[in-house]
Design an enzyme around this catalytic site. Sequence first.
Site, mmCIF file in Angstrom:
data_model
loop_
_atom_site.group_PDB
_atom_site.id
_atom_site.type_symbol
_atom_site.label_atom_id
_atom_site.label_comp_id
_atom_site.label_asym_id
_atom_site.label_seq_id
_atom_site.Cartn_x
_atom_site.Cartn_y
_atom_site.Cartn_z
ATOM 1 N N ASP A 187 0.796 -1.239 0.089
ATOM 2 C CA ASP A 187 0.059 0.111 0.101
ATOM 3 C C ASP A 187 0.910 1.236 0.018
ATOM 4 O O ASP A 187 0.499 2.145 -0.669
ATOM 5 C CB ASP A 187 -1.001 0.183 1.186
ATOM 6 C CG ASP A 187 -2.062 -0.876 1.275
ATOM 7 O OD1 ASP A 187 -2.346 -1.224 -0.079
ATOM 8 O OD2 ASP A 187 -2.987 -1.243 2.105
ATOM 9 N N HIS A 208 -3.313 4.917 4.773
ATOM 10 C CA HIS A 208 -3.424 5.694 3.429
ATOM 11 C C HIS A 208 -3.612 7.127 3.920
ATOM 12 O O HIS A 208 -2.980 7.972 3.175
ATOM 13 C CB HIS A 208 -4.746 5.183 2.903
ATOM 14 C CG HIS A 208 -4.773 3.992 2.207
ATOM 15 N ND1 HIS A 208 -3.898 3.514 1.550
ATOM 16 C CD2 HIS A 208 -5.769 2.780 2.333
ATOM 17 C CE1 HIS A 208 -3.952 2.052 0.873
ATOM 18 N NE2 HIS A 208 -5.028 1.836 1.763
#
Length: 295
Positions: free
Chosen positions: A236, A259
């Site tokens: 990610d 994130h």
Amino acid sequence: MKQTTINHSVELVGIGLHKGVPVKLVLEPLEENQGIVFYRSDLGVKLPLKPENIVDTKMATVLGKDNARISTIEHLLSAVHAYGIDNLKISVDNEEIPIMDGSALTYCMLLDEAGIKELDAPKKVMEIKQAVEVREGDKFVKIEPDSQLSLNFTIDFNHPVIAKQAHHFVFSKTAYKEQVAKARTFGFLQEVNYLRSIGLAKGGSLNNCIVLDENSILNKEGLRCEKEFVCHKILDAMGDLMVLGMPVMGKYTSFSGSHKLNSMLVKAILADAKNYEVLIASDPAKEFALQKAFA
């Protein structure tokens, strides 16, 4: 070292994680200095990959412009980052990138099928010049100067299967394909039930996500590797760092990163020109390091 794109267009169809509807994804070559450009083919809207176009980071990294959004861009961008692709058009006919198996493996295979093409313009690389850190409580991500890209990630979950995991990853395309690309996204059964109650995670299943109940993994096949959970966080992070628009040379460290924190870090890096330098890959030593990394 030169900028790159793909040799020819490739496409696939998959299911979006949250809406659960089929999505057609098409990757197309672009000329030099165009960057990574997303396109909603159903709306006719172009969405360049820029930090200011990141509009949500709660459940995934979401790109948005005007009334168009594209969600869950991080897994595909992670593979694009690993393959050193500088210019690419990414088209979808719905608001999500297909989740596929929850990892980046399918996207690596798709890029292998497309092939990599060198362009005439020299490659641009971001070199971190001083440490940058962002925090949220005890969670943090930071990046420091280094002659290569490395990611040192630690996660700590109150769950018997995960507990505390750490992994230090020194980037190369080969190491990425061996250690990181296969790592699947994961979630907890109680969270999945809640998300579905509010209209999300409709496309989630044991085929594209590691699902855990209070004590165990529900996937019959188990884990693909011992550190699959933390390696997916590295996957990610590489996707989120691609929002910088070019490969980065620096030492990334994270404790329970997300994130949101990755997006905050990208914006913090770009907020002060003293934090970085954009290099044209002509320095022999640095060019050799890049060629070795992306070989």
